[in-house]
Scaffold this motif. Structure first.
Motif, PDB file in Angstrom:
ATOM      1  N   UNK A  95       0.810  -1.217   0.000  1.00  0.00           N
ATOM      2  CA  UNK A  95       0.000   0.000   0.000  1.00  0.00           C
ATOM      3  C   UNK A  95       0.848   1.274   0.000  1.00  0.00           C
ATOM      4  N   UNK A  96       0.261   2.325  -0.558  1.00  0.00           N
ATOM      5  CA  UNK A  96       0.889   3.647  -0.530  1.00  0.00           C
ATOM      6  C   UNK A  96       0.434   4.463   0.677  1.00  0.00           C
ATOM      7  N   UNK A  97      -0.457   3.886   1.504  1.00  0.00           N
ATOM      8  CA  UNK A  97      -0.977   4.589   2.685  1.00  0.00           C
ATOM      9  C   UNK A  97       0.028   4.513   3.829  1.00  0.00           C
ATOM     10  N   UNK A  98       1.057   5.321   3.755  1.00  0.00           N
ATOM     11  CA  UNK A  98       2.128   5.287   4.750  1.00  0.00           C
ATOM     12  C   UNK A  98       2.379   6.693   5.272  1.00  0.00           C
ATOM     13  N   UNK A  99       2.360   6.849   6.584  1.00  0.00           N
ATOM     14  CA  UNK A  99       2.644   8.148   7.189  1.00  0.00           C
ATOM     15  C   UNK A  99       4.139   8.443   7.178  1.00  0.00           C
ATOM     16  N   UNK A 100       4.489   9.710   7.314  1.00  0.00           N
ATOM     17  CA  UNK A 100       5.886  10.136   7.409  1.00  0.00           C
ATOM     18  C   UNK A 100       6.497   9.511   8.661  1.00  0.00           C
ATOM     19  N   UNK A 101       7.657   8.875   8.510  1.00  0.00           N
ATOM     20  CA  UNK A 101       8.263   8.155   9.630  1.00  0.00           C
ATOM     21  C   UNK A 101       9.751   8.456   9.730  1.00  0.00           C
ATOM     22  N   UNK A 102      10.401   7.763  10.651  1.00  0.00           N
ATOM     23  CA  UNK A 102      11.830   7.955  10.869  1.00  0.00           C
ATOM     24  C   UNK A 102      12.622   7.675   9.594  1.00  0.00           C
ATOM     25  N   UNK A 103      12.162   6.688   8.785  1.00  0.00           N
ATOM     26  CA  UNK A 103      12.893   6.355   7.564  1.00  0.00           C
ATOM     27  C   UNK A 103      12.874   7.515   6.571  1.00  0.00           C
ATOM     28  N   UNK A 104      11.741   8.190   6.476  1.00  0.00           N
ATOM     29  CA  UNK A 104      11.649   9.347   5.578  1.00  0.00           C
ATOM     30  C   UNK A 104      12.550  10.485   6.055  1.00  0.00           C
ATOM     31  N   UNK A 105      12.596  10.667   7.382  1.00  0.00           N
ATOM     32  CA  UNK A 105      13.418  11.752   7.923  1.00  0.00           C
ATOM     33  C   UNK A 105      14.909  11.475   7.700  1.00  0.00           C
ATOM     34  N   UNK A 106      15.311  10.215   7.894  1.00  0.00           N
ATOM     35  CA  UNK A 106      16.718   9.872   7.669  1.00  0.00           C
ATOM     36  C   UNK A 106      17.087  10.083   6.205  1.00  0.00           C
ATOM     37  N   UNK A 107      16.174   9.718   5.299  1.00  0.00           N
ATOM     38  CA  UNK A 107      16.463   9.932   3.875  1.00  0.00           C
ATOM     39  C   UNK A 107      16.514  11.417   3.544  1.00  0.00           C
ATOM     40  N   UNK A 108      15.586  12.195   4.105  1.00  0.00           N
ATOM     41  CA  UNK A 108      15.623  13.643   3.882  1.00  0.00           C
ATOM     42  C   UNK A 108      16.895  14.248   4.470  1.00  0.00           C
ATOM     43  N   UNK A 109      17.374  13.660   5.571  1.00  0.00           N
ATOM     44  CA  UNK A 109      18.606  14.154   6.205  1.00  0.00           C
ATOM     45  C   UNK A 109      19.832  13.974   5.338  1.00  0.00           C
ATOM     46  N   UNK A 110      19.728  13.102   4.323  1.00  0.00           N
ATOM     47  CA  UNK A 110      20.883  12.895   3.438  1.00  0.00           C
ATOM     48  C   UNK A 110      21.232  14.158   2.662  1.00  0.00           C
ATOM     49  N   UNK A 111      20.282  15.110   2.591  1.00  0.00           N
ATOM     50  CA  UNK A 111      20.574  16.385   1.920  1.00  0.00           C
ATOM     51  C   UNK A 111      21.688  17.139   2.637  1.00  0.00           C
ATOM     52  N   UNK A 112      21.905  16.809   3.918  1.00  0.00           N
ATOM     53  CA  UNK A 112      22.943  17.481   4.700  1.00  0.00           C
ATOM     54  C   UNK A 112      24.309  16.823   4.532  1.00  0.00           C
ATOM     55  N   UNK A 113      24.387  15.804   3.703  1.00  0.00           N
ATOM     56  CA  UNK A 113      25.694  15.200   3.417  1.00  0.00           C
ATOM     57  C   UNK A 113      26.632  16.255   2.837  1.00  0.00           C
ATOM     58  N   UNK A 114      26.054  17.195   2.090  1.00  0.00           N
ATOM     59  CA  UNK A 114      26.869  18.258   1.503  1.00  0.00           C
ATOM     60  C   UNK A 114      27.520  19.116   2.588  1.00  0.00           C
ATOM     61  N   UNK A 115      26.828  19.289   3.732  1.00  0.00           N
ATOM     62  CA  UNK A 115      27.397  20.059   4.839  1.00  0.00           C
ATOM     63  C   UNK A 115      28.517  19.270   5.504  1.00  0.00           C
ATOM     64  N   UNK A 116      28.280  17.976   5.728  1.00  0.00           N
ATOM     65  CA  UNK A 116      29.332  17.128   6.286  1.00  0.00           C
ATOM     66  C   UNK A 116      30.536  17.105   5.353  1.00  0.00           C
ATOM     67  N   UNK A 117      30.253  17.105   4.042  1.00  0.00           N
ATOM     68  CA  UNK A 117      31.341  17.134   3.067  1.00  0.00           C
ATOM     69  C   UNK A 117      32.110  18.438   3.100  1.00  0.00           C
ATOM     70  N   UNK A 118      31.405  19.530   3.313  1.00  0.00           N
ATOM     71  CA  UNK A 118      32.051  20.838   3.398  1.00  0.00           C
ATOM     72  C   UNK A 118      33.053  20.866   4.550  1.00  0.00           C
TER      73      UNK A 118
END
Length: 317
Positions: A95-118
């Motif tokens: 099903x696609x009926x899934x609420x926002x969870x820790x897994x979504x937040x961790x994946x969204x947090x990958x956008x900050x890899x650029x900061x860790x790289x900096x």
């Protein structure tokens, strides 16, 4: 070698700036988490009993677009992927009926890899150049240790620092995401798509791979900064060039790729390996094997330049 790495590691952490980098990374993750929690407050995914019909209608729209033709390669590949994933969901009742969870937040947090790289680039840019600026390089080179081992220990320390920052980002995002959003009510897999085949993958494995693939550009830029620092003994130049390429390298490469086929040999056309799983190659005809080979060539080139110059440089310089 281990002792040399330990010494370099301690030298990094003796600088207050290093602690500040970690604190900044944690604070930004916390701010993002608070913002996402505010956005998600009171919102839940409606229990859509007709989600299968919705996916069927979505696939029909994609198929109509494909039949009409005239789509750019990235759009065509995206539609094919979505059709395959949707059909797999319907067939296996995922099903696609899934609420926002820790897994979504961790994946969204990958956008900050650029900061860790900096932050990692800043460490790489100064770890050799500062030895020359402070005059401490003479104390290192008079030791009965080869220059190759000395430089290699510094590079390994930089890579370990970058790996440490990624772990901090991943673990803190997971802990904060668990507290703020929790786990989904029912465990659901991540659906991967490659070469026309859809497969199930556990979320934790997917996120580890996702972080790894998104860290390749950071590794290459860090290696470049390390090379510039070693060759030119100038940390400011290494930081400036690396940061500029971090933010503009891909954009410039995309512009060139639209006109010239040789753009596929540029480093930044190959650093994003997710293009082979989630989209289309930047230049038509590129393959995963080709990009991996180009990355290896650039990686070796940076190191050959760094180690050759460092071994030949006069200590008095």
């Amino acid at each position: 070698m281990i002792q040399l790495i330990q010494n370099e590691w301690m030298k990094i952490w003796k600088r207050p700036a290093t602690i500040v980098m970690v604190i900044i990374l944690l604070l930004i993750v916390a701010v993002v988490g608070a913002f996402m929690k505010h956005q998600q407050s009171g919102l839940t995914v409606p229990d859509n009993e007709n989600w299968k019909h919705g996916l069927q209608m979505e696939n029909k729209g994609y198929k109509d677009q494909l039949e009409n033709g005239g789509l750019p390669p990235e759009s065509e590949n995206f539609y094919k992927k979505q059709i395959a994933v949707n059909e797999y969901r319907i067939a296996h009742d995922i099903s696609t009926n899934v609420d926002y969870s820790v897994w979504d937040f961790v994946q969204d947090g990958s956008q900050l890899i650029i900061l860790a790289g900096l932050f990692t680039i800043i460490i790489a840019a100064g770890i050799v150049a500062n030895e020359f600026n402070w005059g401490t390089v003479k104390l290192l080179l008079i030791r009965p240790i080869s220059r190759t081992k000395l430089l290699l220990s510094k590079y390994i320390t930089v890579v370990l620092f970058g790996f440490f920052m990624l772990i901090v980002l991943f673990v803190f995002s997971f802990i904060l995401g668990t507290v703020l959003f929790g786990f989904p009510e029912h465990a659901y897999p991540y659906l991967t798509y490659y070469n026309g085949t859809v497969k199930e993958q556990s979320m934790i494995v997917h996120l580890i791979i996702y972080y790894g693939l998104n860290s390749i550009s950071v590794l290459m830029l860090t290696t470049m900064a390390f090379m510039i620092s070693t060759v030119f003994r100038n940390s400011s130049l290494a930081i400036g060039v690396s940061i500029f390429l971090m933010f503009m390298g891909t954009t410039i490469t995309v512009m060139l790729a639209g006109k010239f086929e040789w753009a596929k040999y540029i480093l930044f056309a190959n650093t994003d390996l997710t293009q082979y799983f989630d989209g289309a190659p930047m230049v038509s005809g590129m393959t995963l094997t080709f990009s991996v080979l180009m990355l290896i060539i650039y990686f070796l080139l940076f190191h050959v330049l760094a180690f050759y110059v460092f071994k030949k440089r006069d200590v008095a310089a």
